[in-house]
Design a protein around this motif. Sequence first.
Motif, mmCIF file in Angstrom:
data_model
loop_
_atom_site.group_PDB
_atom_site.id
_atom_site.type_symbol
_atom_site.label_atom_id
_atom_site.label_comp_id
_atom_site.label_asym_id
_atom_site.label_seq_id
_atom_site.Cartn_x
_atom_site.Cartn_y
_atom_site.Cartn_z
ATOM 1 N N GLN A 270 22.458 -0.103 3.465
ATOM 2 C CA GLN A 270 21.646 0.622 4.431
ATOM 3 C C GLN A 270 21.048 1.873 3.775
ATOM 4 O O GLN A 270 21.750 2.855 3.518
ATOM 5 N N CYS A 271 19.762 1.813 3.511
ATOM 6 C CA CYS A 271 19.126 2.952 2.853
ATOM 7 C C CYS A 271 17.609 2.921 3.059
ATOM 8 O O CYS A 271 17.032 1.907 3.456
ATOM 9 N N LEU A 272 17.005 4.051 2.781
ATOM 10 C CA LEU A 272 15.557 4.198 2.756
ATOM 11 C C LEU A 272 15.126 4.203 1.299
ATOM 12 O O LEU A 272 15.673 4.957 0.480
ATOM 13 N N VAL A 273 14.167 3.354 0.957
ATOM 14 C CA VAL A 273 13.667 3.254 -0.417
ATOM 15 C C VAL A 273 12.220 3.747 -0.443
ATOM 16 O O VAL A 273 11.385 3.260 0.317
ATOM 17 N N ASP A 274 11.951 4.702 -1.321
ATOM 18 C CA ASP A 274 10.619 5.305 -1.404
ATOM 19 C C ASP A 274 10.269 5.473 -2.882
ATOM 20 O O ASP A 274 10.926 6.229 -3.606
ATOM 21 N N PHE A 275 9.234 4.729 -3.334
ATOM 22 C CA PHE A 275 8.792 4.831 -4.731
ATOM 23 C C PHE A 275 7.576 5.745 -4.769
ATOM 24 O O PHE A 275 6.465 5.331 -4.444
ATOM 25 N N GLN A 276 7.809 7.017 -5.120
ATOM 26 C CA GLN A 276 6.745 8.025 -5.135
ATOM 27 C C GLN A 276 6.196 8.152 -6.549
ATOM 28 O O GLN A 276 6.784 8.823 -7.398
ATOM 29 N N PRO B 284 19.304 1.637 9.337
ATOM 30 C CA PRO B 284 18.727 0.306 9.558
ATOM 31 C C PRO B 284 19.526 -0.536 10.536
ATOM 32 O O PRO B 284 18.990 -1.454 11.144
ATOM 33 N N ALA B 285 20.814 -0.253 10.691
ATOM 34 C CA ALA B 285 21.626 -1.025 11.633
ATOM 35 C C ALA B 285 21.141 -0.863 13.069
ATOM 36 O O ALA B 285 21.410 -1.695 13.925
ATOM 37 N N LEU B 286 20.399 0.228 13.338
ATOM 38 C CA LEU B 286 19.940 0.482 14.696
ATOM 39 C C LEU B 286 18.435 0.303 14.860
ATOM 40 O O LEU B 286 17.877 0.677 15.882
ATOM 41 N N GLU C 99 0.832 -1.205 0.000
ATOM 42 C CA GLU C 99 0.000 0.000 0.000
ATOM 43 C C GLU C 99 0.865 1.252 0.000
ATOM 44 O O GLU C 99 0.548 2.235 -0.671
ATOM 45 N N GLN C 100 1.963 1.206 0.741
ATOM 46 C CA GLN C 100 2.933 2.293 0.742
ATOM 47 C C GLN C 100 4.306 1.707 0.418
ATOM 48 O O GLN C 100 4.938 1.100 1.280
ATOM 49 N N PRO C 101 4.779 1.836 -0.824
ATOM 50 C CA PRO C 101 6.095 1.311 -1.193
ATOM 51 C C PRO C 101 7.209 2.172 -0.592
ATOM 52 O O PRO C 101 7.811 3.014 -1.266
ATOM 53 N N TYR C 102 7.462 1.927 0.683
ATOM 54 C CA TYR C 102 8.360 2.770 1.482
ATOM 55 C C TYR C 102 8.959 1.869 2.544
ATOM 56 O O TYR C 102 8.239 1.257 3.325
#
Length: 216
Positions: free
Chosen positions: A32-38, A122-124, A22-25
């Motif tokens: 280590q990263c944040l992935v956001d498909f807007q 993400p490591a934390l 529902e939220q591709p986030y």
Amino acid sequence: MNIRVLPALESREAWLAFIRREQPYCLVEDPQCLVDFQTSFLQLTLFNNDHRDAERYTLGSRSAMQPAWALIKGCNWSLKTLVTGLSALDFSSNVRDNELLRGHTDLSVRKRFVNESRLVSPALTGLLQPLSALPAQWSGESLCQLLANDQWRDWRSESDEPISPRALLLELQQHLPLWQVARKGERLFLRREGKPLVSFIPDPVQPAPRLAEPAL
């Protein structure tokens, strides 16, 4: 917001499962990263281990998601390959001359640095395992492990601003560059922007299990 943490995005099946959410986030552990498909843009926020500001790449098209999707496919559905390629781009020249972007005529790529105070690496974000022994050199991760598992004794406030172990854990996770640690004898002293706030004695005793199996 509850942010899902994925171990990796290294296959077509993993990307399809991600995009169908529902939220591709999500946060990814490796890399280590944040992935956001807007909608039509893929946004990648890469965390640095040395606590420098995160690097954010925004790539896609104003009209459709296909250009970003084609780039992912061209990287053999590997987030690691995509991140490696983006990190090698020279943004002081024409980035489209890079091999990674050739053939993707409708794709735009932008890079900027951001201070993600709302997020931690993400490591934390996962389960913080207890320390089995005291480290020779304290790091943010080892301090968080110690605090999360109550591996301390003789907690003392060193200022008129009392702070609890859980509040300190949250502070370290969100604002680690502001904190410093010093050792005096067996005590650790933590300072925020040079101001002493708390001290305690690390104790690597193993915590009691949180869940116990019932006797059969």
